[in-house]
Design a protein around this motif. Sequence first.
Motif, short mmCIF file in Angstrom:
data_model
loop_
_atom_site.label_atom_id
_atom_site.label_comp_id
_atom_site.label_asym_id
_atom_site.label_seq_id
_atom_site.Cartn_x
_atom_site.Cartn_y
_atom_site.Cartn_z
N VAL A 1 -81.34 -36.72 33.10
CA VAL A 1 -82.42 -37.11 32.21
C VAL A 1 -82.19 -36.52 30.82
N ILE A 2 -81.86 -35.22 30.78
CA ILE A 2 -81.63 -34.58 29.48
C ILE A 2 -80.48 -35.26 28.76
N GLN A 3 -79.41 -35.52 29.52
CA GLN A 3 -78.24 -36.14 28.90
C GLN A 3 -78.58 -37.51 28.33
N LEU A 4 -79.35 -38.29 29.09
CA LEU A 4 -79.73 -39.62 28.62
C LEU A 4 -80.63 -39.52 27.39
N LEU A 5 -81.56 -38.57 27.42
CA LEU A 5 -82.46 -38.40 26.29
C LEU A 5 -81.70 -38.05 25.01
N LEU A 6 -80.61 -37.29 25.21
CA LEU A 6 -79.87 -36.80 24.06
C LEU A 6 -78.93 -37.84 23.47
N GLN A 7 -78.66 -38.90 24.26
CA GLN A 7 -77.57 -39.75 23.85
C GLN A 7 -77.78 -40.47 22.53
N ASP A 8 -79.04 -40.71 22.21
CA ASP A 8 -79.27 -41.39 20.94
C ASP A 8 -79.52 -40.41 19.81
N GLN A 9 -79.50 -39.13 20.14
CA GLN A 9 -79.73 -38.12 19.12
C GLN A 9 -78.40 -37.67 18.54
N ASP A 10 -78.39 -37.47 17.26
CA ASP A 10 -77.15 -36.97 16.69
C ASP A 10 -77.44 -35.99 15.56
N ASP A 11 -77.79 -34.80 15.93
CA ASP A 11 -77.96 -33.77 14.92
C ASP A 11 -77.44 -32.47 15.51
N SER A 12 -77.38 -31.45 14.68
CA SER A 12 -76.71 -30.24 15.15
C SER A 12 -77.46 -29.61 16.32
N GLN A 13 -78.78 -29.80 16.32
CA GLN A 13 -79.54 -29.21 17.40
C GLN A 13 -79.22 -29.87 18.75
N SER A 14 -79.18 -31.20 18.76
CA SER A 14 -78.86 -31.83 20.04
C SER A 14 -77.42 -31.58 20.43
N ASP A 15 -76.57 -31.39 19.42
CA ASP A 15 -75.19 -31.02 19.74
C ASP A 15 -75.17 -29.71 20.51
N SER A 16 -75.98 -28.78 20.06
CA SER A 16 -75.90 -27.50 20.75
C SER A 16 -76.60 -27.57 22.10
N VAL A 17 -77.59 -28.46 22.24
CA VAL A 17 -78.17 -28.66 23.58
C VAL A 17 -77.13 -29.28 24.51
N ARG A 18 -76.37 -30.24 23.96
CA ARG A 18 -75.30 -30.87 24.74
C ARG A 18 -74.29 -29.83 25.22
N GLU A 19 -74.00 -28.89 24.34
CA GLU A 19 -73.05 -27.83 24.67
C GLU A 19 -73.57 -27.01 25.87
N GLU A 20 -74.84 -26.66 25.79
CA GLU A 20 -75.44 -25.89 26.89
C GLU A 20 -75.46 -26.72 28.17
N LEU A 21 -75.68 -28.01 28.00
CA LEU A 21 -75.71 -28.93 29.13
C LEU A 21 -74.36 -28.93 29.84
N ASP A 22 -73.31 -28.94 29.03
CA ASP A 22 -71.96 -28.89 29.59
C ASP A 22 -71.77 -27.62 30.40
N ARG A 23 -72.28 -26.52 29.86
CA ARG A 23 -72.13 -25.26 30.58
C ARG A 23 -72.87 -25.28 31.90
N LEU A 24 -74.09 -25.82 31.86
CA LEU A 24 -74.87 -25.94 33.09
C LEU A 24 -74.13 -26.78 34.12
N LYS A 25 -73.57 -27.89 33.64
CA LYS A 25 -72.87 -28.79 34.54
C LYS A 25 -71.69 -28.09 35.19
N ARG A 26 -70.95 -27.36 34.36
CA ARG A 26 -69.80 -26.64 34.87
C ARG A 26 -70.22 -25.61 35.91
N GLY A 27 -71.29 -24.91 35.61
CA GLY A 27 -71.79 -23.89 36.53
C GLY A 27 -72.20 -24.51 37.86
N LEU A 28 -72.91 -25.61 37.79
CA LEU A 28 -73.37 -26.28 39.01
C LEU A 28 -72.18 -26.77 39.84
N GLU A 29 -71.19 -27.32 39.15
CA GLU A 29 -69.99 -27.78 39.85
C GLU A 29 -69.35 -26.64 40.63
N THR A 30 -69.24 -25.48 39.97
CA THR A 30 -68.61 -24.34 40.64
C THR A 30 -69.38 -23.97 41.90
#
Lengths: 331, 237
Positions: free
Chosen positions: A131-160
């Motif tokens: 949901v967060i990823q979909l919500l962010l997809q149309d956003q393009d500013d530095s703040q959503s970029d950094s949320v995306r970054e955190e999202l990536d980290r969460l994803k990586r953590g969950l995968e592990t």
Amino acid sequence: MRLFIRDQLWFLLLFVFQLTLLLLIFWLDGYWNPWVVAYAGFLCLFFAAVYLLIRYLTHRLIYQRLSTPVDALEEVMQPLGNAPLARALDESYQRHYRLYSEQLHRYEQKQREHNTFIQQWVHQMKTPLSVIQLLLQDQDDSQSDSVREELDRLKRGLETVLYLSRLDRFDRDFVIEPVSLRSLVQQVLSENKRLFIRNEVYPELRVDAQWLVASDEKWLSFVLNQLITNAVRYSAGKSRKVSFVAYRRGTSVALEVIDYGIGIPKQDLQRVFQPYFTGENGRKYTESTGMGLYLVREICSRLDHAVELESEPGKGTIVRILFTTEIPTLQ
Amino acid sequence: MSTIMIVEDDPKIVQLLKAQLEKYGYDAAEVTQFDRVLEDFTERNPDLVLLDVNLPKYDGFYWCRQIRSVSTCPILFISARDSKMDQVMALENGADDYITKPFDYDVVLAKIGSQLRRAYGMYASPNKERKIEVAGLALYPERLELGYQEQKVELSKKEALLLELLLSQSPRVVSRERLLEKLWDEQFVDENTLNVYITRMRAKLKELNLDGVIETVRGAGYRLKVTWGDDDAPLHS
């Protein structure tokens, strides 16, 4: 045998004491006929020897068991013989074994439940991530970029977490098939493009399309993900390149992930594959859980791939996976 | 207009997917009662089904089999479960493809497009040709063309991708990271390559007599700035 002697030591001492006492009584009594004395001594010695022999033969298995370490629980369950002591020991071992295995079973059950829960939980967490990823997809500013970054980290953590909990039932969850190294590496790289771009590190791919190896795509891509995360993390700010190289080595195909980053200190090299080991680099980079390389080694050993690691502090690190069987390209 | 049925129990995902699908000209139908998915299916008779695996009552595999007993329409699984076994199970139960969560719109839309094309021979985007326009400067992503006042220049694939991003975000700044991410397809692209593309795009815009349109914003990225005409309201379509 040594245990037997030590065990019977008091008996032997007592016997010698008794024998001397007997001879002493004969002698003090003044009745000293060397033949009778020798005969009596011989009889005593004979019966004592017979007793020890029988004792040894009937309890041989017990002494053997007690003086050699066992490797498997099944060995403990071999019957020890018919002597009352042996039978009692057998029964007691069996009782222990039953108790122990019941307890073990309970723990296994608990562990399984826990694993199932963790897996379900990870999957549940993926929905809010989506949901967060979909919500962010149309956003393009530095703040959503950094949320995306955190999202990536969460994803990586969950995968592990997911892969760690799956490791237990590995045998039910893998399919060995021909995997094209080049396209797999490419796919994993593209999954990680944000990581590369953010850290200003760029991959260099030197893997020919010809290299097909026998492996499981899913698990192998998880392994590569871990290696890439490490390589990029430890290169950031130091080197702008991470190389992926495949070549033939003897009968196997080697895939190297090479970074030119900070490297691993010598004293840590031996232990990087241990679970929860984070080492010096882990203290500098807060994200380390120490599970990455442990999982890499575990998964590779189950997939029958060897893993080698070379590193020089300040120069970089090479992690090499050796695939045992190369599948001939079908024409 | 193709109808797409979404069988998913997370309301937010449904809502987001629905909005996105409708934006691309599909008719989206959601299922609300998870014990009568099949009835809903026969009632709506959709062209394609997006199906989650974990559902209340019965799982997605079950509903897939049920749908298969009455229809051959494309079924796409969307699931958080990503093990090989789950994917095999899905395909064996009659699914056509499998998308794992978390996913991007791009992937879902591309897969929907390709399934519809395969099943009904219809061409991907149900829309007319896409056109992204800002104050008279129009990009046709499918044709790889950029037009302004009767004039046209041809673009390379990557230039079109970059311009699409810049135009659709205008007048906001697009970060270098975002542009790099967009460029990064099969080949890995570094900052220098991005610089080269930016230079080329500026040259192409100059061919259209548009100068200084792509503005460098120090430390942030690039911005498409309307420096021409008086109509500076961005138009999207």
